[in-house]
Design a protein around this motif. Structure first.
Motif, PDB file in Angstrom:
ATOM      1  N   ALA A 197      18.277  59.507  31.963  1.00 47.19           N
ATOM      2  CA  ALA A 197      17.631  60.005  33.179  1.00 47.19           C
ATOM      3  C   ALA A 197      17.349  58.869  34.158  1.00 47.19           C
ATOM      4  CB  ALA A 197      16.342  60.733  32.820  1.00 47.19           C
ATOM      5  N   ALA A 198      16.825  57.744  33.634  1.00 49.68           N
ATOM      6  CA  ALA A 198      16.531  56.598  34.497  1.00 49.68           C
ATOM      7  C   ALA A 198      17.804  56.065  35.128  1.00 49.68           C
ATOM      8  CB  ALA A 198      15.828  55.508  33.698  1.00 49.68           C
ATOM      9  N   GLY A 199      18.879  55.998  34.343  1.00 48.40           N
ATOM     10  CA  GLY A 199      20.153  55.520  34.879  1.00 48.40           C
ATOM     11  C   GLY A 199      20.679  56.412  35.991  1.00 48.40           C
ATOM     12  N   VAL A 238      21.315  55.393  39.967  1.00 47.64           N
ATOM     13  CA  VAL A 238      22.558  55.677  40.687  1.00 47.64           C
ATOM     14  C   VAL A 238      22.263  56.473  41.960  1.00 47.64           C
ATOM     15  CG1 VAL A 238      24.743  56.945  40.588  1.00 47.64           C
ATOM     16  CG2 VAL A 238      24.010  55.565  38.636  1.00 47.64           C
ATOM     17  N   ALA A 239      21.354  57.447  41.868  1.00 52.97           N
ATOM     18  CA  ALA A 239      20.985  58.243  43.041  1.00 52.97           C
ATOM     19  C   ALA A 239      20.376  57.364  44.133  1.00 52.97           C
ATOM     20  CB  ALA A 239      20.011  59.345  42.639  1.00 52.97           C
ATOM     21  N   LEU A 240      19.560  56.384  43.716  1.00 48.32           N
ATOM     22  CA  LEU A 240      18.973  55.463  44.697  1.00 48.32           C
ATOM     23  C   LEU A 240      20.045  54.592  45.342  1.00 48.32           C
ATOM     24  CD1 LEU A 240      15.732  54.302  42.820  1.00 48.32           C
ATOM     25  CD2 LEU A 240      15.829  55.661  44.922  1.00 48.32           C
ATOM     26  N   ILE A 241      20.965  54.100  44.538  1.00 49.23           N
ATOM     27  CA  ILE A 241      22.036  53.238  45.065  1.00 49.23           C
ATOM     28  C   ILE A 241      22.910  54.006  46.053  1.00 49.23           C
ATOM     29  CG2 ILE A 241      24.132  51.974  44.434  1.00 49.23           C
ATOM     30  CD1 ILE A 241      22.727  51.242  41.799  1.00 49.23           C
ATOM     31  N   LEU A 268      16.730  62.574  47.662  1.00 47.96           N
ATOM     32  CA  LEU A 268      15.942  63.261  46.632  1.00 47.96           C
ATOM     33  C   LEU A 268      14.689  63.913  47.187  1.00 47.96           C
ATOM     34  CD1 LEU A 268      16.127  60.548  43.820  1.00 47.96           C
ATOM     35  CD2 LEU A 268      17.484  62.649  43.992  1.00 47.96           C
ATOM     36  N   GLY A 269      14.172  63.399  48.306  1.00 50.27           N
ATOM     37  CA  GLY A 269      12.870  63.857  48.790  1.00 50.27           C
ATOM     38  C   GLY A 269      12.870  65.183  49.517  1.00 50.27           C
ATOM     39  N   PRO A 322      10.768  59.219  45.095  1.00 48.97           N
ATOM     40  CA  PRO A 322       9.753  60.176  45.549  1.00 48.97           C
ATOM     41  C   PRO A 322       8.797  60.472  44.402  1.00 48.97           C
ATOM     42  CG  PRO A 322      11.932  60.874  46.268  1.00 48.97           C
ATOM     43  CD  PRO A 322      12.146  59.699  45.348  1.00 48.97           C
ATOM     44  N   PRO A 323       7.497  60.625  44.682  1.00 48.31           N
ATOM     45  CA  PRO A 323       6.486  60.716  43.611  1.00 48.31           C
ATOM     46  C   PRO A 323       6.767  61.769  42.550  1.00 48.31           C
ATOM     47  CG  PRO A 323       5.430  60.473  45.738  1.00 48.31           C
ATOM     48  CD  PRO A 323       6.892  60.643  46.023  1.00 48.31           C
ATOM     49  N   VAL A 324       7.255  62.943  42.941  1.00 52.37           N
ATOM     50  CA  VAL A 324       7.478  63.995  41.954  1.00 52.37           C
ATOM     51  C   VAL A 324       8.590  63.604  40.986  1.00 52.37           C
ATOM     52  CG1 VAL A 324       8.023  66.431  41.622  1.00 52.37           C
ATOM     53  CG2 VAL A 324       6.658  65.735  43.586  1.00 52.37           C
ATOM     54  N   PHE A 325       9.628  62.940  41.480  1.00 49.29           N
ATOM     55  CA  PHE A 325      10.705  62.477  40.603  1.00 49.29           C
ATOM     56  C   PHE A 325      10.203  61.395  39.660  1.00 49.29           C
ATOM     57  CE2 PHE A 325      13.450  64.677  43.532  1.00 49.29           C
ATOM     58  CZ  PHE A 325      14.557  65.028  42.763  1.00 49.29           C
ATOM     59  N   GLY A 326       9.424  60.449  40.191  1.00 48.97           N
ATOM     60  CA  GLY A 326       8.898  59.392  39.342  1.00 48.97           C
ATOM     61  C   GLY A 326       8.002  59.931  38.252  1.00 48.97           C
TER      62      GLY A 326
END
Length: 319
Positions: free
Chosen positions: A30-32, A36-39, A44-45, A212-216
């Motif tokens: 999930a973290a990976g 990738v989504a951030l890169i 996401l927000g 985004p806070p909900v994803f984190g």
């Protein structure tokens, strides 16, 4: 709560750091994917992403507290009448918390954040001082707030009222100290053998700053926090068949959601309009009795062991 052996309870201390160093491989996947989504700058927000993350942390997080009553029956010897009293008390606390969101939402928000920090702090047995464990538990909230203060403030306002923004400001001011304490906890965990947990929490806190806070929160709650407690629950309820164990968790999680809807339907106004805010309010309503019951069970077993020190280790394993 950590699984405690009889000798550890009698000694009045927590399990050593190396025990319970549970990081499921799903966390790294999930973290990976989120890295990738951030890169790739995936948005996401937006509403669809927030909705998906909300469903994830509700459906993935509720089951870890769904076995409270089953644990009650396995860890202490109570007759049917006393079990009914404890269950009634559990439900009364949950209902009281739900009603608090209606009558005094700011108080409910502060209580929720405090209970969350206490509960998440139980993942840090390597910190002997309770205040340090509380700070480490609060790091999840602090990292999200310092990284996305406006978003967290907006969520707090939706959950309570305009004064929720002040709570976000207070957390932002305290965040550097909270995160510094957590760095100490991560260092101790690494030194004493809890290297999976140390590495996972380091990466999770960094992602909480960026996502985004909900994803984190979903990443931490579903993939780091919950698996530790679900694994311990499964071990303690090992005589249940897998099918029955899964059905119990699913049924009690569904009852929690239905109960929340029932409170909404019975009240003259909605507790909150935003789905994400309501999801956090619902989690808060069951988190308070979950924490109280687990603490009560631990204290009861400690008293029982002091009176009957010959009881077996298997009788003292609790969530």
């Amino acid at each position: 709560m950590q699984l405690l052996t009889r000798s550890e309870l009698v000694a009045g201390r927590r399990a050593p750091v190396g025990r319970g160093d549970i990081v499921h491989r799903a966390y790294w996947i999930a973290a990976g994917l989120l890295v990738v989504a951030l890169i790739l700058d995936v948005p996401l927000g937006y509403s669809a992403g927030t909705t998906a993350a909300t469903f994830l942390f509700v459906l993935g997080g509720l089951p870890h507290g769904a076995y409270d009553i089953a644990m009650l029956k396995r860890t202490v010897v109570l007759d049917r009448q006393h079990v009914a009293v404890v269950v009634a008390g559990y439900l009364a606390v949950a209902l009281s918390m739900a009603l608090l969101w209606i009558s005094a939402p700011l108080v409910a928000l502060i209580l929720f954040l405090s209970v969350a920090a206490l509960h998440f702090g139980e993942d840090w047995p390597m910190l002997e001082e309770p205040l340090l464990r509380f700070a480490a538990g609060a790091a999840v909230i602090a990292a999200a707030t310092i990284g996305h203060r406006a978003d967290v403030a907006a969520l707090f306002v939706e959950m309570s009222d305009e004064r929720g923004a002040v709570i976000a400001q207070i957390i932002t001011a305290a965040a550097p100290v909270i995160l510094l304490v957590t760095v100490v906890g991560i260092t101790i965990a690494w030194r004493d053998g809890g290297r999976q947990w140390a590495a996972a929490m380091t990466s999770c806190l960094l992602l909480l700053l960026l996502l985004p806070p909900v994803f984190g929160f979903a990443l931490f709650f579903v993939f780091l926090h919950s698996p530790r407690h679900v694994a311990e629950t499964r071990a303690a309820l090992g005589d249940m068949t897998l099918a029955r164990w899964l059905a119990t968790g699913a049924a009690l999680s569904a009852l929690t959601i239905v109960g929340w809807w029932a409170v909404q339907a019975a009240s003259s106004w909605r507790i909150g309009d935003a789905m994400t805010a309501q999801a956090f309010q619902m989690l808060a309503s069951v988190a308070v009795p979950h924490l109280l019951l687990s603490r009560w069970l631990e204290n009861r077993l400690e008293r029982s062991l002091a009176t009957h020190p010959s009881r077996s280790t298997s009788e003292t394993r609790i969530l």
